[in-house]
Design a protein around this motif. Structure first.
Motif, PDB file in Angstrom:
ATOM      1  N   ASP A 197       0.827  -1.209   0.000  1.00 43.28           N
ATOM      2  CA  ASP A 197       0.000   0.000   0.000  1.00 43.28           C
ATOM      3  C   ASP A 197       0.864   1.264   0.000  1.00 43.28           C
ATOM      4  OD1 ASP A 197      -2.583   1.293   0.109  1.00 43.28           O
ATOM      5  OD2 ASP A 197      -2.038   1.860   2.163  1.00 43.28           O
ATOM      6  N   SER A 198       1.891   1.261   0.843  1.00 43.68           N
ATOM      7  CA  SER A 198       2.789   2.428   0.899  1.00 43.68           C
ATOM      8  C   SER A 198       3.551   2.596  -0.413  1.00 43.68           C
ATOM      9  CB  SER A 198       3.789   2.272   2.045  1.00 43.68           C
ATOM     10  OG  SER A 198       3.107   2.166   3.263  1.00 43.68           O
ATOM     11  N   LEU A 199       3.954   1.484  -1.009  1.00 43.52           N
ATOM     12  CA  LEU A 199       4.712   1.555  -2.263  1.00 43.52           C
ATOM     13  C   LEU A 199       3.863   2.123  -3.399  1.00 43.52           C
ATOM     14  CD1 LEU A 199       7.408   0.940  -3.659  1.00 43.52           C
ATOM     15  CD2 LEU A 199       6.530  -1.350  -4.179  1.00 43.52           C
ATOM     16  N   THR A 200       2.607   1.685  -3.512  1.00 42.05           N
ATOM     17  CA  THR A 200       1.749   2.203  -4.579  1.00 42.05           C
ATOM     18  C   THR A 200       1.499   3.708  -4.396  1.00 42.05           C
ATOM     19  OG1 THR A 200      -0.213   1.527  -3.337  1.00 42.05           O
ATOM     20  CG2 THR A 200       0.576   0.022  -5.010  1.00 42.05           C
ATOM     21  N   LYS A 201       1.321   4.119  -3.161  1.00 43.87           N
ATOM     22  CA  LYS A 201       1.119   5.552  -2.904  1.00 43.87           C
ATOM     23  C   LYS A 201       2.380   6.356  -3.212  1.00 43.87           C
ATOM     24  CE  LYS A 201      -2.531   4.993   0.527  1.00 43.87           C
ATOM     25  NZ  LYS A 201      -2.894   5.024   1.942  1.00 43.87           N
ATOM     26  N   ALA A 202       3.547   5.776  -2.889  1.00 47.08           N
ATOM     27  CA  ALA A 202       4.805   6.470  -3.171  1.00 47.08           C
ATOM     28  C   ALA A 202       5.016   6.617  -4.679  1.00 47.08           C
ATOM     29  CB  ALA A 202       5.966   5.706  -2.537  1.00 47.08           C
ATOM     30  N   VAL A 203       4.735   5.551  -5.429  1.00 47.67           N
ATOM     31  CA  VAL A 203       4.870   5.620  -6.891  1.00 47.67           C
ATOM     32  C   VAL A 203       3.910   6.665  -7.455  1.00 47.67           C
ATOM     33  CG1 VAL A 203       4.506   4.345  -9.039  1.00 47.67           C
ATOM     34  CG2 VAL A 203       5.710   3.258  -7.148  1.00 47.67           C
ATOM     35  N   ALA A 204       2.669   6.662  -6.984  1.00 49.32           N
ATOM     36  CA  ALA A 204       1.693   7.646  -7.460  1.00 49.32           C
ATOM     37  C   ALA A 204       2.105   9.066  -7.078  1.00 49.32           C
ATOM     38  CB  ALA A 204       0.316   7.319  -6.891  1.00 49.32           C
ATOM     39  N   SER A 205       2.665   9.219  -5.886  1.00 50.76           N
ATOM     40  CA  SER A 205       3.069  10.549  -5.414  1.00 50.76           C
ATOM     41  C   SER A 205       4.220  11.121  -6.230  1.00 50.76           C
ATOM     42  CB  SER A 205       3.463  10.453  -3.937  1.00 50.76           C
ATOM     43  OG  SER A 205       3.872  11.710  -3.467  1.00 50.76           O
ATOM     44  N   VAL A 206       5.279  10.316  -6.413  1.00 52.21           N
ATOM     45  CA  VAL A 206       6.440  10.800  -7.172  1.00 52.21           C
ATOM     46  C   VAL A 206       6.078  10.992  -8.647  1.00 52.21           C
ATOM     47  CG1 VAL A 206       8.812  10.269  -7.876  1.00 52.21           C
ATOM     48  CG2 VAL A 206       8.044   9.727  -5.556  1.00 52.21           C
ATOM     49  N   ALA A 248      11.957  -9.728  -6.562  1.00 51.73           N
ATOM     50  CA  ALA A 248      12.750 -10.661  -7.365  1.00 51.73           C
ATOM     51  C   ALA A 248      14.228 -10.273  -7.327  1.00 51.73           C
ATOM     52  CB  ALA A 248      12.231 -10.681  -8.806  1.00 51.73           C
ATOM     53  N   PHE A 249      14.506  -8.988  -7.483  1.00 49.71           N
ATOM     54  CA  PHE A 249      15.890  -8.505  -7.441  1.00 49.71           C
ATOM     55  C   PHE A 249      16.520  -8.798  -6.076  1.00 49.71           C
ATOM     56  CE2 PHE A 249      18.879  -5.134  -6.313  1.00 49.71           C
ATOM     57  CZ  PHE A 249      19.818  -5.284  -7.323  1.00 49.71           C
ATOM     58  N   THR A 250      15.793  -8.505  -5.019  1.00 49.95           N
ATOM     59  CA  THR A 250      16.301  -8.739  -3.661  1.00 49.95           C
ATOM     60  C   THR A 250      16.587 -10.218  -3.421  1.00 49.95           C
ATOM     61  OG1 THR A 250      15.076  -6.826  -2.822  1.00 49.95           O
ATOM     62  CG2 THR A 250      15.746  -8.470  -1.208  1.00 49.95           C
ATOM     63  N   SER A 251      15.673 -11.078  -3.850  1.00 51.11           N
ATOM     64  CA  SER A 251      15.844 -12.519  -3.644  1.00 51.11           C
ATOM     65  C   SER A 251      17.083 -13.046  -4.358  1.00 51.11           C
ATOM     66  CB  SER A 251      14.612 -13.275  -4.157  1.00 51.11           C
ATOM     67  OG  SER A 251      13.460 -12.819  -3.514  1.00 51.11           O
ATOM     68  N   ASN A 255      21.377  -3.576  -2.531  1.00 49.15           N
ATOM     69  CA  ASN A 255      19.918  -3.759  -2.419  1.00 49.15           C
ATOM     70  C   ASN A 255      19.196  -2.409  -2.356  1.00 49.15           C
ATOM     71  OD1 ASN A 255      18.114  -6.345  -0.596  1.00 49.15           O
ATOM     72  ND2 ASN A 255      17.492  -5.051  -2.263  1.00 49.15           N
ATOM     73  N   ILE A 256      19.764  -1.484  -1.604  1.00 50.16           N
ATOM     74  CA  ILE A 256      19.167  -0.134  -1.528  1.00 50.16           C
ATOM     75  C   ILE A 256      19.243   0.553  -2.893  1.00 50.16           C
ATOM     76  CG2 ILE A 256      19.438   2.164  -0.499  1.00 50.16           C
ATOM     77  CD1 ILE A 256      20.510   0.687   2.028  1.00 50.16           C
ATOM     78  N   PHE A 257      20.428   0.441  -3.522  1.00 46.53           N
ATOM     79  CA  PHE A 257      20.609   1.019  -4.861  1.00 46.53           C
ATOM     80  C   PHE A 257      19.623   0.406  -5.858  1.00 46.53           C
ATOM     81  CE2 PHE A 257      22.628   0.237  -9.019  1.00 46.53           C
ATOM     82  CZ  PHE A 257      22.743   1.534  -9.482  1.00 46.53           C
ATOM     83  N   GLY A 258      19.466  -0.918  -5.824  1.00 42.69           N
ATOM     84  CA  GLY A 258      18.539  -1.589  -6.741  1.00 42.69           C
ATOM     85  C   GLY A 258      17.100  -1.194  -6.503  1.00 42.69           C
ATOM     86  N   PHE A 259      16.728  -1.055  -5.239  1.00 41.69           N
ATOM     87  CA  PHE A 259      15.367  -0.614  -4.910  1.00 41.69           C
ATOM     88  C   PHE A 259      15.095   0.768  -5.513  1.00 41.69           C
ATOM     89  CE2 PHE A 259      12.518   1.856  -2.267  1.00 41.69           C
ATOM     90  CZ  PHE A 259      11.407   1.026  -2.172  1.00 41.69           C
ATOM     91  N   ILE A 260      16.034   1.689  -5.304  1.00 41.69           N
ATOM     92  CA  ILE A 260      15.863   3.055  -5.835  1.00 41.69           C
ATOM     93  C   ILE A 260      15.819   3.023  -7.370  1.00 41.69           C
ATOM     94  CG2 ILE A 260      16.957   5.325  -6.022  1.00 41.69           C
ATOM     95  CD1 ILE A 260      18.090   4.805  -3.178  1.00 41.69           C
ATOM     96  N   TRP A 261      16.699   2.232  -7.966  1.00 43.54           N
ATOM     97  CA  TRP A 261      16.757   2.120  -9.438  1.00 43.54           C
ATOM     98  C   TRP A 261      15.414   1.637  -9.999  1.00 43.54           C
ATOM     99  CZ3 TRP A 261      21.205   2.412 -12.849  1.00 43.54           C
ATOM    100  CH2 TRP A 261      20.942   1.991 -14.152  1.00 43.54           C
ATOM    101  N   CYS A 321       1.538  -2.467 -11.139  1.00 38.48           N
ATOM    102  CA  CYS A 321       2.188  -1.205 -11.524  1.00 38.48           C
ATOM    103  C   CYS A 321       3.104  -0.656 -10.437  1.00 38.48           C
ATOM    104  CB  CYS A 321       1.136  -0.151 -11.867  1.00 38.48           C
ATOM    105  SG  CYS A 321       0.247  -0.496 -13.387  1.00 38.48           S
ATOM    106  N   SER A 322       3.084  -1.253  -9.259  1.00 38.57           N
ATOM    107  CA  SER A 322       3.870  -0.699  -8.154  1.00 38.57           C
ATOM    108  C   SER A 322       5.356  -1.016  -8.261  1.00 38.57           C
ATOM    109  CB  SER A 322       3.333  -1.248  -6.824  1.00 38.57           C
ATOM    110  OG  SER A 322       3.576  -2.638  -6.741  1.00 38.57           O
ATOM    111  N   GLY A 323       5.703  -2.069  -9.013  1.00 37.81           N
ATOM    112  CA  GLY A 323       7.099  -2.506  -9.092  1.00 37.81           C
ATOM    113  C   GLY A 323       7.482  -3.430  -7.948  1.00 37.81           C
ATOM    114  N   PHE A 324       6.504  -3.824  -7.141  1.00 39.82           N
ATOM    115  CA  PHE A 324       6.791  -4.656  -5.966  1.00 39.82           C
ATOM    116  C   PHE A 324       7.390  -6.008  -6.357  1.00 39.82           C
ATOM    117  CE2 PHE A 324       5.576  -7.879  -2.857  1.00 39.82           C
ATOM    118  CZ  PHE A 324       6.120  -7.331  -1.711  1.00 39.82           C
TER     119      PHE A 324
END
Length: 196
Positions: free
Chosen positions: A50-59, A104-107, A124-130, A96-99
């Motif tokens: 939920d937080s991720l979808t809102k963050a994507v929509a916000s940015v 998958a990248f983290t795993s 992992n932090i860099f990949g998340f931001i990317w 659409c959230s990229g979750f």
């Protein structure tokens, strides 16, 4: 449900320790990364999605406001695009959230034996931001195409062009993190690219 998840977690950890003791690195990578992905989808998704979808929509909405092409109602995960003839709303949902891509990248990363523990945290932090930024760019391009060419282009923009943009970023990330690092850090006898 929870009992099954806990049982799966115990079995996953046990088999992982067996593979680790047996030094079966390939099977450890496969079993570990697939299992971690499933567990994160079960445990992390309800907390983060939920937080991720809102963050994507916000940015994404910030880019829309700057360009005056669309508006964001990030509380609901909705982008509203209007052009001369019509309007359309785009809902940022699970896909659409990229979750899935982030998990998958983290795993894969945490069972990739090239990096140390601390390197994995940073990467992992860099990949998340990317992945997050790549997803925002994808959504911005979808909205821009709809804004300029109308609602009829929605299918092409969302299903084809947007995905091509996102997958291009993903391939670049996977090349940098997995392929290039593996080549540079591999050892052939006493030869090592990192030391030469």
């Amino acid at each position: 449900m929870n009992i099954l998840v806990i049982l799966f977690s115990i079995i996953w950890i046990y088999i992982l320790t067996v593979l680790n003791r047996s030094k079966l690195d390939f099977w450890k990578f496969c079993w570990g990364s697939v299992g971690l992905f499933i567990l994160m989808m079960l445990w992390v998704q309800p907390i983060v999605l939920d937080s991720l979808t809102k963050a994507v929509a916000s940015v994404s909405g910030i880019l829309g406001d700057l360009t005056h092409m669309y508006s964001s109602y990030f509380q609901y995960g909705i982008l509203f695009i209007s052009n001369n003839n019509s309007s359309i709303s785009l809902y940022i949902d699970y896909e659409c959230s990229g979750f899935i891509e982030i998990m998958a990248f983290t795993s894969l990363l945490w069972f990739f034996n090239v990096y140390s523990f601390y390197e994995k945290i940073v990467i992992n932090i860099f990949g998340f931001i990317w992945i997050f930024i790549a997803n925002v760019i994808r959504i911005f391009i979808i909205c821009a195409l709809i804004y300029f060419f109308g609602n009829n282009i929605f299918y092409f923009a969302h299903t084809i062009f947007g995905r091509l943009v996102f997958y291009s970023f993903s391939i670049a990330l996977y090349f940098l993190v997995f392929t290039k690092a593996h080549i540079i850090r591999q050892k052939v006898g006493s030869f090592n690219y990192e030391l030469n």
